[in-house]
Design a protein around this motif. Structure first.
Motif, PDB file in Angstrom:
ATOM      1  N   ALA A  25      35.541  39.227  22.559  1.00 47.39           N
ATOM      2  CA  ALA A  25      34.945  37.892  22.625  1.00 47.39           C
ATOM      3  C   ALA A  25      33.481  37.972  23.044  1.00 47.39           C
ATOM      4  CB  ALA A  25      35.735  37.009  23.592  1.00 47.39           C
ATOM      5  N   LEU A  26      33.183  38.806  24.011  1.00 49.36           N
ATOM      6  CA  LEU A  26      31.805  38.954  24.472  1.00 49.36           C
ATOM      7  C   LEU A  26      30.915  39.520  23.366  1.00 49.36           C
ATOM      8  CD1 LEU A  26      32.466  40.397  28.050  1.00 49.36           C
ATOM      9  CD2 LEU A  26      31.572  38.124  27.501  1.00 49.36           C
ATOM     10  N   VAL A  27      31.441  40.500  22.642  1.00 48.07           N
ATOM     11  CA  VAL A  27      30.670  41.119  21.562  1.00 48.07           C
ATOM     12  C   VAL A  27      30.420  40.118  20.435  1.00 48.07           C
ATOM     13  CG1 VAL A  27      30.825  42.863  19.732  1.00 48.07           C
ATOM     14  CG2 VAL A  27      31.351  43.480  22.090  1.00 48.07           C
ATOM     15  N   GLN A  28      31.433  39.340  20.101  1.00 49.48           N
ATOM     16  CA  GLN A  28      31.270  38.339  19.047  1.00 49.48           C
ATOM     17  C   GLN A  28      30.289  37.248  19.472  1.00 49.48           C
ATOM     18  OE1 GLN A  28      34.624  35.582  17.776  1.00 49.48           O
ATOM     19  NE2 GLN A  28      34.523  36.913  15.987  1.00 49.48           N
ATOM     20  N   GLU A  29      30.392  36.813  20.724  1.00 47.10           N
ATOM     21  CA  GLU A  29      29.472  35.790  21.223  1.00 47.10           C
ATOM     22  C   GLU A  29      28.026  36.270  21.193  1.00 47.10           C
ATOM     23  OE1 GLU A  29      30.664  34.554  25.092  1.00 47.10           O
ATOM     24  OE2 GLU A  29      32.188  33.150  24.362  1.00 47.10           O
ATOM     25  N   ALA A  30      27.850  37.591  21.362  1.00 49.26           N
ATOM     26  CA  ALA A  30      26.496  38.151  21.346  1.00 49.26           C
ATOM     27  C   ALA A  30      25.939  38.277  19.934  1.00 49.26           C
ATOM     28  CB  ALA A  30      26.497  39.516  22.032  1.00 49.26           C
ATOM     29  N   GLY A  31      26.727  37.944  18.933  1.00 44.65           N
ATOM     30  CA  GLY A  31      26.243  37.942  17.567  1.00 44.65           C
ATOM     31  C   GLY A  31      26.601  39.160  16.747  1.00 44.65           C
ATOM     32  N   GLU A 135      37.886  38.062  35.399  1.00 47.30           N
ATOM     33  CA  GLU A 135      39.125  37.977  34.632  1.00 47.30           C
ATOM     34  C   GLU A 135      39.286  36.650  33.908  1.00 47.30           C
ATOM     35  OE1 GLU A 135      41.003  40.588  34.293  1.00 47.30           O
ATOM     36  OE2 GLU A 135      39.971  41.802  35.796  1.00 47.30           O
ATOM     37  N   ASN A 136      38.330  35.751  34.060  1.00 52.45           N
ATOM     38  CA  ASN A 136      38.514  34.390  33.561  1.00 52.45           C
ATOM     39  C   ASN A 136      37.681  34.057  32.335  1.00 52.45           C
ATOM     40  OD1 ASN A 136      40.289  33.743  35.768  1.00 52.45           O
ATOM     41  ND2 ASN A 136      38.472  33.683  37.072  1.00 52.45           N
ATOM     42  N   GLY A 137      37.098  35.068  31.712  1.00 48.53           N
ATOM     43  CA  GLY A 137      36.250  34.806  30.566  1.00 48.53           C
ATOM     44  C   GLY A 137      37.032  34.568  29.287  1.00 48.53           C
ATOM     45  N   PRO A 138      36.326  34.341  28.178  1.00 48.30           N
ATOM     46  CA  PRO A 138      36.975  34.084  26.886  1.00 48.30           C
ATOM     47  C   PRO A 138      37.642  35.332  26.332  1.00 48.30           C
ATOM     48  CG  PRO A 138      34.602  34.303  26.594  1.00 48.30           C
ATOM     49  CD  PRO A 138      34.850  34.308  28.076  1.00 48.30           C
ATOM     50  N   ARG A 139      38.579  35.122  25.393  1.00 48.90           N
ATOM     51  CA  ARG A 139      39.273  36.223  24.721  1.00 48.90           C
ATOM     52  C   ARG A 139      39.304  35.963  23.223  1.00 48.90           C
ATOM     53  NH1 ARG A 139      45.075  35.778  27.072  1.00 48.90           N
ATOM     54  NH2 ARG A 139      45.536  37.270  25.408  1.00 48.90           N
ATOM     55  N   SER A 174      44.846  37.774  42.290  1.00 48.12           N
ATOM     56  CA  SER A 174      45.378  36.732  41.410  1.00 48.12           C
ATOM     57  C   SER A 174      44.241  35.909  40.820  1.00 48.12           C
ATOM     58  CB  SER A 174      46.308  35.802  42.190  1.00 48.12           C
ATOM     59  OG  SER A 174      47.326  36.518  42.849  1.00 48.12           O
ATOM     60  N   ARG A 175      44.456  35.443  39.599  1.00 53.91           N
ATOM     61  CA  ARG A 175      43.506  34.528  38.982  1.00 53.91           C
ATOM     62  C   ARG A 175      43.771  33.102  39.455  1.00 53.91           C
ATOM     63  NH1 ARG A 175      43.664  35.033  32.704  1.00 53.91           N
ATOM     64  NH2 ARG A 175      42.183  33.306  33.005  1.00 53.91           N
ATOM     65  N   PRO A 176      42.754  32.272  39.575  1.00 55.08           N
ATOM     66  CA  PRO A 176      42.973  30.882  39.990  1.00 55.08           C
ATOM     67  C   PRO A 176      43.904  30.165  39.026  1.00 55.08           C
ATOM     68  CG  PRO A 176      40.628  31.437  40.048  1.00 55.08           C
ATOM     69  CD  PRO A 176      41.322  32.578  39.376  1.00 55.08           C
ATOM     70  N   MET A 177      44.776  29.331  39.559  1.00 52.37           N
ATOM     71  CA  MET A 177      45.758  28.656  38.727  1.00 52.37           C
ATOM     72  C   MET A 177      45.111  27.743  37.707  1.00 52.37           C
ATOM     73  SD  MET A 177      49.207  26.565  39.857  1.00 52.37           S
ATOM     74  CE  MET A 177      49.691  27.903  40.942  1.00 52.37           C
ATOM     75  N   GLU A 178      44.042  27.052  38.091  1.00 50.52           N
ATOM     76  CA  GLU A 178      43.416  26.131  37.138  1.00 50.52           C
ATOM     77  C   GLU A 178      42.838  26.879  35.939  1.00 50.52           C
ATOM     78  OE1 GLU A 178      40.588  26.692  40.729  1.00 50.52           O
ATOM     79  OE2 GLU A 178      42.741  26.393  40.360  1.00 50.52           O
ATOM     80  N   SER A 179      42.342  28.086  36.168  1.00 50.49           N
ATOM     81  CA  SER A 179      41.825  28.894  35.058  1.00 50.49           C
ATOM     82  C   SER A 179      42.958  29.321  34.130  1.00 50.49           C
ATOM     83  CB  SER A 179      41.092  30.124  35.597  1.00 50.49           C
ATOM     84  OG  SER A 179      40.727  30.997  34.552  1.00 50.49           O
ATOM     85  N   LEU A 180      44.089  29.714  34.697  1.00 51.66           N
ATOM     86  CA  LEU A 180      45.237  30.128  33.891  1.00 51.66           C
ATOM     87  C   LEU A 180      45.769  28.974  33.054  1.00 51.66           C
ATOM     88  CD1 LEU A 180      47.082  32.295  36.561  1.00 51.66           C
ATOM     89  CD2 LEU A 180      45.930  33.133  34.509  1.00 51.66           C
ATOM     90  N   LEU A 181      45.848  27.802  33.650  1.00 53.98           N
ATOM     91  CA  LEU A 181      46.382  26.642  32.925  1.00 53.98           C
ATOM     92  C   LEU A 181      45.438  26.232  31.800  1.00 53.98           C
ATOM     93  CD1 LEU A 181      47.784  24.563  35.924  1.00 53.98           C
ATOM     94  CD2 LEU A 181      49.044  25.996  34.314  1.00 53.98           C
ATOM     95  N   ALA A 182      44.134  26.323  32.045  1.00 55.54           N
ATOM     96  CA  ALA A 182      43.170  26.003  30.996  1.00 55.54           C
ATOM     97  C   ALA A 182      43.294  26.991  29.834  1.00 55.54           C
ATOM     98  CB  ALA A 182      41.749  26.013  31.561  1.00 55.54           C
ATOM     99  N   GLU A 183      43.452  28.269  30.161  1.00 54.44           N
ATOM    100  CA  GLU A 183      43.622  29.271  29.111  1.00 54.44           C
ATOM    101  C   GLU A 183      44.919  29.045  28.355  1.00 54.44           C
ATOM    102  OE1 GLU A 183      44.045  34.133  28.648  1.00 54.44           O
ATOM    103  OE2 GLU A 183      42.956  33.308  30.375  1.00 54.44           O
TER     104      GLU A 183
END
Length: 456
Positions: A25-31, A135-139, A174-183
């Motif tokens: 995801a990071l590589v694609q976002e970078a173009g 751990e909460n970035g895009p995939r 642990s990852r924050p719960m709100e981040s997990l639910l958003a994902e």
């Protein structure tokens, strides 16, 4: 900025795959452009596993294959990431000059500058803090559209005597719960129907926040998200089960009664030496409680043969345990003495040929248990998640709730019409293959209705 063609290869576990998807995801976002074939890429990124000898050998084989492409194909540069690079940075630098750069497990988010550096003929070496990672970035999800993994925590703080994971992945966080639910909501919007909740130990989720267990709460929140049909759990450690978690699994219809609980052994002395919390009796009591309170539960576990100090008596105890408890799914592994672990320095190491023989005996025993389980399903109508048409078998294939992808069996079934991947269909089980897979045919609802009307 230059645009490069980048190919990713992910080895090892599903947790490693999630890291690969984050880098993509990071590589694609970078173009940059993601390509499947390394032979068509400017840069290949190999995300490795370095957990045991077989995983290390697989990673090195891939490095050498990619190095060959650098001499015969379009490929220009090779980046190695993950556990192997974290564990063997010095050795890779000295012995594998084909590698142009490395990222440790604390530096996945540095993939874009690493690509820029190697393409400018600079060596890229990134080894950040393994206990402080993003751990909460895009995939860029690479699994089939109907399933995906949700990694809820990284690292491990168990420090089992035979395991290197804490030294490669850092402390449990642990990852924050709100981040997990958003994902998770994003995954359902993309069409995901089977969510596989993963971490090295999901039962400890949230304990690093406030000392309390929050897995049951997280699961209840996930079950409220529309779209998911199945929620599968990997891995649950036996010493951290509580009644709230058991009740949640039993009461929430979306949570599959399929529990992967690695116990490794059952002998109390070996469990203590290996720094595994709990006893054989506590394991027996937990399994009995789960089977009593969760209808249709299928248990999976991991077992190690040849641990230091395992004599014939301890191995026989493990065989008797498995034969009596009849765990429906079990992965049996030969102990690997990993350098840097306390177990590798212990006395009473079991000879490799002895450990290998024990693995064979254990696998045979487990095969018989699985055969009994499969035979008992003949004549049942099971819900099957279709994974597509298998041209080799000449029919469709899929999985029941008792089968996790890539590690358990499959169901091969016939259908009168087309069945798209990701569809849930009722399959009448009619046979068992020599490999332990099930066979069947889609149950005809109209025929059921006729039979029901005839019976009235």
């Amino acid at each position: 900025m230059n645009r490069y063609r980048v190919a990713f290869i992910s080895l090892g576990c599903a947790k490693n795959l999630v890291n690969t998807e984050q880098m993509m995801a990071l590589v694609q976002e970078a173009g940059h452009i993601i390509v499947e074939d390394p032979a068509e890429a400017d840069v290949a990124v190999l995300n490795t596993c370095g957990f045991i000898d077989s995983a290390k050998e697989e990673a090195i084989d891939h490095i050498l294959q990619l190095a060959q492409l650098k001499t015969t194909g379009f490929l220009q540069k090779l980046l190695v990431t993950g556990c192997l690079s974290q564990r063997y940075q010095k050795e890779i630098l000295e012995e594998l000059p084909e590698v142009d750069g490395m990222l440790g497990t604390g530096s996945y988010t540095d993939i874009v500058p690493a690509i820029e550096q190697v393409m400018q003929d600079e060596q890229a070496l990134y080894f950040g803090n393994i206990s402080r990672t993003e751990e909460n970035g895009p995939r860029l999800v690479t699994t089939p559209s109907y399933m995906a993994y949700l990694k809820i925590a990284e690292g491990c703080s168990n420090w089992c005597a035979f395991c290197v994971i804490p030294s490669l992945r850092g402390k449990y966080r642990s990852r924050p719960m709100e981040s997990l639910l958003a994902e998770a909501r994003g995954l359902t919007e993309a069409g995901v129907k089977e969510l596989i909740v993963i971490a090295q130990d999901i039962t400890r989720y949230g304990t690093d926040f406030d000392g309390k267990h929050h897995l049951a709460q997280l699961l209840r929140e996930l079950c409220q998200i529309p779209g998911f049909r199945w929620i599968r759990l990997h891995y649950l450690y036996p010493d951290d089960f509580d009644d709230e978690l058991i009740d949640t699994i039993a009461q929430e219809p979306k949570i599959l009664p399929y529990l992967d609980i690695p116990i490794q052994h059952c002998n109390d002395r070996l469990l203590s030496v290996m720094n595994r919390r709990g006893t054989k009796q506590e394991i027996l009591e937990l399994f009995a409680k789960l089977r009593e309170r969760i209808p249709g539960v299928v248990l999976r576990t991991s077992l190690i043969c040849g641990l230091p100090g395992e004599g014939e008596a301890e191995f026989e105890e493990l065989c008797q345990f498995l034969n009596e408890v009849k765990i429906e799914r079990a992965g049996v592994f030969q102990y690997s003495a990993e350098e840097g672990t306390p177990a590798a320095a212990m006395d009473n190491q079991v000879p490799e040929d002895v450990a290998a023989r024990r693995v064979e005996l254990m696998v045979d025993l487990q095969s018989r248990i699985m055969d009994e389980f499969n035979e008992a399903r003949l004549g049942e109508v099971l819900e099957v998640l279709c994974e597509g048409f298998d041209p080799d078998a000449g029919c469709y294939c899929g999985r029941t709730y008792a089968d996790s992808p890539d590690i358990d069996g499959r169901v091969y079934f016939t259908a009168a019409g087309e069945v798209p991947p990701g569809a849930f269909v009722p399959v009448l089980i009619t046979g068992v293959t020599d490999d332990g897979d099930l066979t069947g045919e889609i149950e005809d609802p109209e025929e059921d209705e006729v039979q029901n009307e005839s019976a009235q």
